[in-house]
Design an enzyme around this catalytic site. Structure first.
Site, PDB file in Angstrom:
ATOM      1  N   HIS A 197      62.290   0.761  76.120  1.00 41.83           N
ATOM      2  CA  HIS A 197      63.712   0.497  76.350  1.00 41.83           C
ATOM      3  C   HIS A 197      64.461   1.802  76.626  1.00 41.83           C
ATOM      4  CE1 HIS A 197      67.807  -1.069  75.460  1.00 41.83           C
ATOM      5  NE2 HIS A 197      67.948   0.112  74.878  1.00 41.83           N
ATOM      6  N   GLU A 198      64.206   2.827  75.803  1.00 43.72           N
ATOM      7  CA  GLU A 198      64.879   4.112  75.988  1.00 43.72           C
ATOM      8  C   GLU A 198      64.504   4.753  77.326  1.00 43.72           C
ATOM      9  OE1 GLU A 198      67.222   5.217  74.073  1.00 43.72           O
ATOM     10  OE2 GLU A 198      66.987   3.537  72.685  1.00 43.72           O
TER      11      GLU A 198
ATOM     12  N   HIS B 143      66.476   3.457  80.232  1.00 46.12           N
ATOM     13  CA  HIS B 143      67.755   4.133  80.500  1.00 46.12           C
ATOM     14  C   HIS B 143      67.538   5.328  81.419  1.00 46.12           C
ATOM     15  CE1 HIS B 143      70.231   1.778  77.865  1.00 46.12           C
ATOM     16  NE2 HIS B 143      69.526   2.067  76.772  1.00 46.12           N
TER      17      HIS B 143
ATOM     18  N   GLU C 290      72.407  -1.741  78.427  1.00 49.14           N
ATOM     19  CA  GLU C 290      71.461  -2.165  77.396  1.00 49.14           C
ATOM     20  C   GLU C 290      70.653  -3.376  77.854  1.00 49.14           C
ATOM     21  OE1 GLU C 290      70.722  -0.507  74.633  1.00 49.14           O
ATOM     22  OE2 GLU C 290      72.142   0.995  75.374  1.00 49.14           O
TER      23      GLU C 290
ATOM     24  N   ASP D  48      66.603  -3.440  78.405  1.00 49.90           N
ATOM     25  CA  ASP D  48      65.760  -4.491  77.804  1.00 49.90           C
ATOM     26  C   ASP D  48      64.911  -5.166  78.875  1.00 49.90           C
ATOM     27  OD1 ASP D  48      66.727  -3.990  75.286  1.00 49.90           O
ATOM     28  OD2 ASP D  48      68.091  -5.715  75.232  1.00 49.90           O
TER      29      ASP D  48
END
Length: 417
Positions: A277-278, A281, A355, A359
Site C-alpha cells: 500500500h505504501e 503511494h 488512500e 489500496d
C-alpha cells in the site's frame, strides 16, 4: 469608520468552534453506538470493539473540554490585547538584560519564547492528562516531550530570524523569497530529519534477515523501488500505536517498520501488504503530488500575507502601532481561518482518494486478502474508532474509515469475479 478586523476574526473563530463542536457531537454519538457496523460484524471481536469504544469516548470527552478551554483563552488573548501588551513587554525585557530593544529579531525571539512558555504552561495539564492518563489507561503512551521542546529552542531562533530578515528586506518579491526559504528549509529538514533528528527519539536497526525482509525486498524489486535500507524502529518505547513509512530522495529510499507493527501482525504477508500500500503511494506519485500541492499552498499563503502586511488598520485593530513581520504572519493566519478550513477539507478529500488508490494498487499486486486482514488488525490494535459519523469523517479524516476501505476492496474483488 475603520473596519472591525479584530471583532470579525473573533466572530469567525467562534463560528468555526460552534460548527466543529457540532461535528464533534455527531462523532461522539457515533462512539456511543453499542454495536459494530454490519461490515465489521464477525471481522472484529466484541472485546476489541468495547476497548476501542471506551478509548474513543475517553478521547472525545477530553476533546470537548480542551477545545472549549482553547477557544476561550484564544478569544480572551485577542480581545483584551494580550499580544500587543506582550510585544511591548518583550522590548522592555531586552532593555533590562542589556540587549538592543530596537532589534526586531531580538524582540521577535523574546516574544515567541514567551508565547511558547505560556503555551506550555497552559497546555501542560491537558498534555499530561492526555498522555499519562488516557493513553496510558489504554496501553499506548510512553512519551517524552523534553527533547521536542529542546529541538524547538535549538532550531526555532535561526529560522525565525531568517523569516524576519526576509520580511524586512524582501521588497516586491517578498512572497517568492519567503516561499524559496521555506522550500529550501523543507528539503533540508526532509534530508536531515531521518538521519539526525529521528534517531534522537527512537532507535533504528536493520530488519533482520528472514522471510519478512525477503518478501519486502522482492516486492520493492518487482516495482523497481530503489530500496537502500530497511529499518525497524522501536516505536514501542514511546507508544503502542503501529505504522510503517518510507522516505528518501531519488535512488536512496528507505522503508521503516514500527516494531509494534511486526508484533501485532503475526502473518508476515499482512505486513508486506501494508508495505505494498505504501509503495502504491510512491508508484502513483502521491508523495510528489502532495509535496507540489504544499509548495503551491505555501506560496499562495505568503502571497496573501504580502497583501495585508502593510494594512495599518488591520494591525491597529489588533492593538499594534507598528507592523512587525511575525505579528503580520500571526494576524494573517487568523484572518484566513475560513479559507484554511476549506483548504483542509479539500486536502482531506484528495488524501482519502489517494488512500483508496493505494489500496487498489496493493490489491492488483495480489495482496487484497492480506491487506484486508492487515487493515483490520491495525484498526483493532490501535483501538481506532469503529463507528464514524459521515460528516465528521468527511471533514476531519485524511484516511477513509475502515468500513469504506474494506467495502472498496470488496468491490474490486466483485469486479474481478
Amino acid at each position: 469608520m475603520a473596519f472591525p478586523y479584530l471583532e470579525a476574526v473573533i466572530g469567525i473563530m467562534i463560528l468555526s468552534y460552534i460548527f466543529e463542536s457540532y461535528l464533534d457531537l455527531r462523532q461522539h454519538a457515533a462512539h456511543k453506538l453499542p454495536n459494530l457496523p454490519k461490515t465489521l460484524e464477525g471481522v472484529i471481536s466484541q472485546e476489541k470493539f468495547e476497548k476501542s469504544r471506551a478509548y474513543s469516548l475517553d478521547k472525545s470527552y477530553f476533546h470537548f473540554v480542551h477545545e472549549f478551554f482553547t477557544i476561550f483563552t484564544d478569544c480572551m488573548i485577542l480581545y483584551y490585547g494580550i499580544l500587543p501588551w506582550f510585544w511591548k513587554k518583550s522590548a522592555e525585557f531586552l532593555l533590562v538584560v542589556g540587549l538592543n530593544a530596537e532589534s526586531e529579531i531580538w524582540q521577535t525571539l523574546v516574544f515567541l519564547a514567551g508565547l511558547m512558555i505560556w503555551s506550555q504552561i497552559t497546555d501542560l495539564p491537558f498534555s499530561l492528562y492526555s498522555t499519562f492518563v488516557i493513553e496510558a489507561r489504554h496501553g499506548f503512551n510512553k512519551l517524552d516531550m523534553l527533547k521536542g521542546i529542546g529541538l524547538s529552542i535549538l532550531l526555532g531562533p535561526p529560522i525565525v530570524s531568517a523569516l524576519v530578515v526576509i520580511g524586512k528586506k524582501g521588497g516586491p518579491y517578498l512572497a517568492i523569497y519567503l516561499w524559496g526559504f521555506m522550500f529550501v528549509l523543507s528539503i533540508v529538514m526532509m534530508t536531515l530529519y531521518p538521519i539526525l533528528i529521528a534517531p534522537l527519539f527512537n532507535k533504528f536497526t536493520p530488519l533482520p534477515e528472514g522471510e519478512l525482509r525477503e518478501g519486502i525486498e522482492k516486492l520493492a524489486s518487482s516495482l523497481k523501488f530503489p530500496l537502500k535500507r530497511l529499518y525497524v524502529v522501536d516505536g514501542s518505547t514511546r507508544s503502542s500505536h503501529s505504522n510503517a513509512y518510507m522516505y528518501g530522495f531519488f535512488n536512496n529510499k528507505r522503508i521503516v517498520l514500527y516494531d509494534t507493527l511486526i508484533q501485532q501482525c503475526k502473518n508476515e504477508e499482512e505486513i508486506v501488504a501494508v508495505i505494498a500500500h505504501e509503495l502504491g503511494h510512491w508508484k502513483l506519485n502521491h508523495t510528489l503530488y502532495s509535496f507540489v500541492a504544499v509548495q503551491i499552498i505555501t506560496f499562495l499563503q505568503f502571497g496573501g500575507y504580502t497583501l495585508v502586511r502593510k494594512l495599518v488598520g488591520l494591525f491597529r485593530s489588533f492593538g499594534f502601532d507598528t507592523q512587525p513581520v511575525i505579528i503580520g504572519l500571526i494576524i494573517f493566519q487568523h484572518t484566513v481561518i475560513p479559507l484554511q478550513h476549506l483548504l483542509s477539507f479539500g486536502i482531506n478529500l484528495v488524501s482519502r482518494s489517494f488512500e483508496f488508490q493505494a489500496d487498489a494498487f496493493a490489491k492488483k499486486l495480489g495482496y487484497g486478502t492480506a491487506l484486508r486482514a492487515g487493515l483490520v488488525k491495525l484498526q483493532e490494535e490501535n483501538l481506532s474508532a469503529m463507528n464514524t459519523d459521515p460528516w465528521y469523517s468527511a471533514y476531519h479524516y485524511s484516511h477513509p474509515p475502515l468500513v469504506e476501505r474494506l467495502a472498496a476492496i470488496d468491490e474490486l474483488e466483485k469486479k474481478e469475479d
